[in-house]
Design a protein around this motif. Structure first.
Motif, PDB file in Angstrom:
ATOM      1  N   MET A 156      36.180  35.048  44.762  1.00 28.72           N
ATOM      2  CA  MET A 156      36.785  36.146  45.358  1.00 28.72           C
ATOM      3  C   MET A 156      38.135  36.302  44.928  1.00 28.72           C
ATOM      4  O   MET A 156      39.000  35.282  44.753  1.00 28.72           O
ATOM      5  CB  MET A 156      36.757  36.154  46.515  1.00 28.72           C
ATOM      6  CG  MET A 156      37.196  37.386  47.493  1.00 28.72           C
ATOM      7  SD  MET A 156      36.487  37.455  49.006  1.00 28.72           S
ATOM      8  CE  MET A 156      36.660  39.370  49.293  1.00 28.72           C
ATOM      9  N   LEU A 157      38.591  37.468  44.376  1.00 24.37           N
ATOM     10  CA  LEU A 157      40.095  37.741  44.030  1.00 24.37           C
ATOM     11  C   LEU A 157      40.801  37.689  45.131  1.00 24.37           C
ATOM     12  O   LEU A 157      40.379  38.159  46.349  1.00 24.37           O
ATOM     13  CB  LEU A 157      40.011  39.138  43.237  1.00 24.37           C
ATOM     14  CG  LEU A 157      40.843  39.148  42.000  1.00 24.37           C
ATOM     15  CD1 LEU A 157      40.752  38.248  41.153  1.00 24.37           C
ATOM     16  CD2 LEU A 157      40.617  40.583  41.511  1.00 24.37           C
ATOM     17  N   SER A 158      42.223  37.388  45.153  1.00 26.29           N
ATOM     18  CA  SER A 158      43.008  36.994  45.905  1.00 26.29           C
ATOM     19  C   SER A 158      43.294  38.441  46.537  1.00 26.29           C
ATOM     20  O   SER A 158      43.500  39.444  45.839  1.00 26.29           O
ATOM     21  CB  SER A 158      44.346  36.268  45.653  1.00 26.29           C
ATOM     22  OG  SER A 158      45.157  36.976  44.805  1.00 26.29           O
ATOM     23  N   LYS A 159      43.877  38.516  47.871  1.00 24.46           N
ATOM     24  CA  LYS A 159      44.356  39.958  48.300  1.00 24.46           C
ATOM     25  C   LYS A 159      45.625  40.426  47.554  1.00 24.46           C
ATOM     26  O   LYS A 159      45.760  41.569  47.192  1.00 24.46           O
ATOM     27  CB  LYS A 159      44.962  39.727  49.874  1.00 24.46           C
ATOM     28  CG  LYS A 159      43.645  39.663  50.909  1.00 24.46           C
ATOM     29  CD  LYS A 159      44.142  39.679  52.063  1.00 24.46           C
ATOM     30  CE  LYS A 159      42.782  39.409  53.118  1.00 24.46           C
ATOM     31  NZ  LYS A 159      43.049  39.510  54.382  1.00 24.46           N
ATOM     32  N   GLN A 160      46.374  39.485  47.182  1.00 24.04           N
ATOM     33  CA  GLN A 160      47.550  39.752  46.254  1.00 24.04           C
ATOM     34  C   GLN A 160      47.176  40.455  44.906  1.00 24.04           C
ATOM     35  O   GLN A 160      47.791  41.511  44.614  1.00 24.04           O
ATOM     36  CB  GLN A 160      48.596  38.557  46.150  1.00 24.04           C
ATOM     37  CG  GLN A 160      49.159  38.120  47.365  1.00 24.04           C
ATOM     38  CD  GLN A 160      48.295  37.187  47.925  1.00 24.04           C
ATOM     39  OE1 GLN A 160      47.322  36.561  47.818  1.00 24.04           O
ATOM     40  NE2 GLN A 160      49.040  36.290  49.086  1.00 24.04           N
ATOM     41  N   LYS A 161      46.461  39.914  44.376  1.00 24.74           N
ATOM     42  CA  LYS A 161      45.756  40.451  43.002  1.00 24.74           C
ATOM     43  C   LYS A 161      45.154  41.757  43.276  1.00 24.74           C
ATOM     44  O   LYS A 161      45.394  42.516  42.436  1.00 24.74           O
ATOM     45  CB  LYS A 161      44.711  39.291  42.200  1.00 24.74           C
ATOM     46  CG  LYS A 161      45.611  38.404  41.715  1.00 24.74           C
ATOM     47  CD  LYS A 161      44.730  37.508  40.956  1.00 24.74           C
ATOM     48  CE  LYS A 161      45.502  36.272  40.399  1.00 24.74           C
ATOM     49  NZ  LYS A 161      44.649  35.456  39.555  1.00 24.74           N
ATOM     50  N   MET A 162      44.172  41.756  44.194  1.00 30.75           N
ATOM     51  CA  MET A 162      43.714  43.205  44.394  1.00 30.75           C
ATOM     52  C   MET A 162      44.538  44.112  44.826  1.00 30.75           C
ATOM     53  O   MET A 162      44.693  45.374  44.384  1.00 30.75           O
ATOM     54  CB  MET A 162      42.903  43.217  45.715  1.00 30.75           C
ATOM     55  CG  MET A 162      41.381  42.337  45.621  1.00 30.75           C
ATOM     56  SD  MET A 162      40.520  43.001  44.025  1.00 30.75           S
ATOM     57  CE  MET A 162      40.076  44.837  44.849  1.00 30.75           C
ATOM     58  N   ALA A 163      45.701  43.824  45.610  1.00 29.92           N
ATOM     59  CA  ALA A 163      46.808  44.754  46.046  1.00 29.92           C
ATOM     60  C   ALA A 163      47.536  45.340  44.731  1.00 29.92           C
ATOM     61  O   ALA A 163      48.030  46.331  44.453  1.00 29.92           O
ATOM     62  CB  ALA A 163      47.589  44.152  46.861  1.00 29.92           C
ATOM     63  N   ARG A 164      47.758  44.086  43.771  1.00 31.81           N
ATOM     64  CA  ARG A 164      48.438  44.416  42.472  1.00 31.81           C
ATOM     65  C   ARG A 164      47.704  45.469  41.595  1.00 31.81           C
ATOM     66  O   ARG A 164      48.258  46.060  40.881  1.00 31.81           O
ATOM     67  CB  ARG A 164      48.960  43.146  41.842  1.00 31.81           C
ATOM     68  CG  ARG A 164      49.577  43.378  40.634  1.00 31.81           C
ATOM     69  CD  ARG A 164      50.958  43.835  40.870  1.00 31.81           C
ATOM     70  NE  ARG A 164      51.825  43.890  39.595  1.00 31.81           N
ATOM     71  CZ  ARG A 164      52.619  44.889  39.236  1.00 31.81           C
ATOM     72  NH1 ARG A 164      53.097  45.712  40.056  1.00 31.81           N
ATOM     73  NH2 ARG A 164      53.253  44.787  38.237  1.00 31.81           N
ATOM     74  N   ILE A 165      46.433  45.350  41.723  1.00 30.89           N
ATOM     75  CA  ILE A 165      45.326  46.162  40.935  1.00 30.89           C
ATOM     76  C   ILE A 165      45.666  47.399  41.323  1.00 30.89           C
ATOM     77  O   ILE A 165      45.738  48.503  40.561  1.00 30.89           O
ATOM     78  CB  ILE A 165      44.062  45.612  40.847  1.00 30.89           C
ATOM     79  CG1 ILE A 165      43.665  44.391  40.128  1.00 30.89           C
ATOM     80  CG2 ILE A 165      43.232  46.945  40.254  1.00 30.89           C
ATOM     81  CD1 ILE A 165      42.548  43.694  40.403  1.00 30.89           C
ATOM     82  N   ASN A 166      45.714  47.896  42.688  1.00 28.36           N
ATOM     83  CA  ASN A 166      45.787  49.003  43.296  1.00 28.36           C
ATOM     84  C   ASN A 166      47.073  49.626  42.871  1.00 28.36           C
ATOM     85  O   ASN A 166      47.186  50.881  42.651  1.00 28.36           O
ATOM     86  CB  ASN A 166      45.354  48.899  44.685  1.00 28.36           C
ATOM     87  CG  ASN A 166      43.782  48.760  44.876  1.00 28.36           C
ATOM     88  OD1 ASN A 166      43.169  49.127  44.036  1.00 28.36           O
ATOM     89  ND2 ASN A 166      43.776  47.962  46.011  1.00 28.36           N
ATOM     90  N   GLU A 167      48.194  48.929  43.029  1.00 28.81           N
ATOM     91  CA  GLU A 167      49.454  49.321  42.848  1.00 28.81           C
ATOM     92  C   GLU A 167      49.571  49.581  41.502  1.00 28.81           C
ATOM     93  O   GLU A 167      50.225  50.934  41.278  1.00 28.81           O
ATOM     94  CB  GLU A 167      50.338  48.008  43.228  1.00 28.81           C
ATOM     95  CG  GLU A 167      51.728  48.421  42.694  1.00 28.81           C
ATOM     96  CD  GLU A 167      52.631  46.960  43.260  1.00 28.81           C
ATOM     97  OE1 GLU A 167      53.585  47.162  42.501  1.00 28.81           O
ATOM     98  OE2 GLU A 167      52.372  46.438  43.947  1.00 28.81           O
ATOM     99  N   LEU A 168      49.260  48.938  40.692  1.00 26.20           N
ATOM    100  CA  LEU A 168      49.229  49.536  39.115  1.00 26.20           C
ATOM    101  C   LEU A 168      48.262  50.795  39.044  1.00 26.20           C
ATOM    102  O   LEU A 168      48.737  51.474  38.155  1.00 26.20           O
ATOM    103  CB  LEU A 168      48.747  48.321  38.118  1.00 26.20           C
ATOM    104  CG  LEU A 168      49.685  47.073  38.149  1.00 26.20           C
ATOM    105  CD1 LEU A 168      48.994  45.993  37.442  1.00 26.20           C
ATOM    106  CD2 LEU A 168      51.041  47.519  37.394  1.00 26.20           C
ATOM    107  N   ALA A 169      47.331  51.024  39.431  1.00 29.02           N
ATOM    108  CA  ALA A 169      46.468  52.165  39.315  1.00 29.02           C
ATOM    109  C   ALA A 169      47.108  53.214  39.893  1.00 29.02           C
ATOM    110  O   ALA A 169      47.167  54.322  39.086  1.00 29.02           O
ATOM    111  CB  ALA A 169      45.092  51.905  39.858  1.00 29.02           C
ATOM    112  N   LYS A 170      47.783  53.130  40.991  1.00 31.34           N
ATOM    113  CA  LYS A 170      48.500  53.920  41.315  1.00 31.34           C
ATOM    114  C   LYS A 170      49.741  54.632  40.566  1.00 31.34           C
ATOM    115  O   LYS A 170      50.060  55.740  40.412  1.00 31.34           O
ATOM    116  CB  LYS A 170      48.723  53.871  42.967  1.00 31.34           C
ATOM    117  CG  LYS A 170      49.502  54.986  43.698  1.00 31.34           C
ATOM    118  CD  LYS A 170      50.029  54.487  45.298  1.00 31.34           C
ATOM    119  CE  LYS A 170      50.215  55.644  45.952  1.00 31.34           C
ATOM    120  NZ  LYS A 170      50.758  55.295  47.410  1.00 31.34           N
ATOM    121  N   LYS A 171      50.497  53.577  40.264  1.00 32.15           N
ATOM    122  CA  LYS A 171      51.631  53.672  39.445  1.00 32.15           C
ATOM    123  C   LYS A 171      51.182  54.406  38.071  1.00 32.15           C
ATOM    124  O   LYS A 171      51.805  55.528  37.489  1.00 32.15           O
ATOM    125  CB  LYS A 171      52.431  52.606  39.027  1.00 32.15           C
ATOM    126  CG  LYS A 171      53.554  52.800  38.330  1.00 32.15           C
ATOM    127  CD  LYS A 171      54.321  51.670  38.060  1.00 32.15           C
ATOM    128  CE  LYS A 171      55.730  51.847  37.195  1.00 32.15           C
ATOM    129  NZ  LYS A 171      56.176  50.663  36.608  1.00 32.15           N
TER     130      LYS A 171
END
Length: 76
Positions: free
Chosen positions: A1-16
């Motif tokens: 499972m991917l860490s919460k930090q990595k998932m948050a970063r994926i979402n952050e980059l997608a939003k940006k």
């Protein structure tokens, strides 16, 4: 499972990416994180499928032969 930090970063980059665009470094980071996410997802899906047994309405095991063979090879 991917860490919460990595998932948050994926979402952050997608939003940006949608709002203001990404730098080259961020785009590369996004690609790497997405590859890692897909790899983890595929592994989880494969593991789940290896635990599946297909039963028809009459109660007979109709699991495809290829899947049964794959399940047996994973046990040994």
């Amino acid at each position: 499972m991917l860490s919460k930090q990595k998932m948050a970063r994926i979402n952050e980059l997608a939003k940006k990416a949608k709002s203001s665009g990404l730098t080259k470094e961020e785009a590369l980071e996004q690609q790497q994180l997405r590859r890692e996410y897909i790899q983890v997802f595929r592994k989880a899906m494969e593991d789940m499928l290896h635990s599946v047994t297909v039963i028809d309405p009459n109660g007979n095991d109709v699991t495809p032969k290829k899947l049964k063979e794959s399940q047996k090879s994973r046990l040994h």
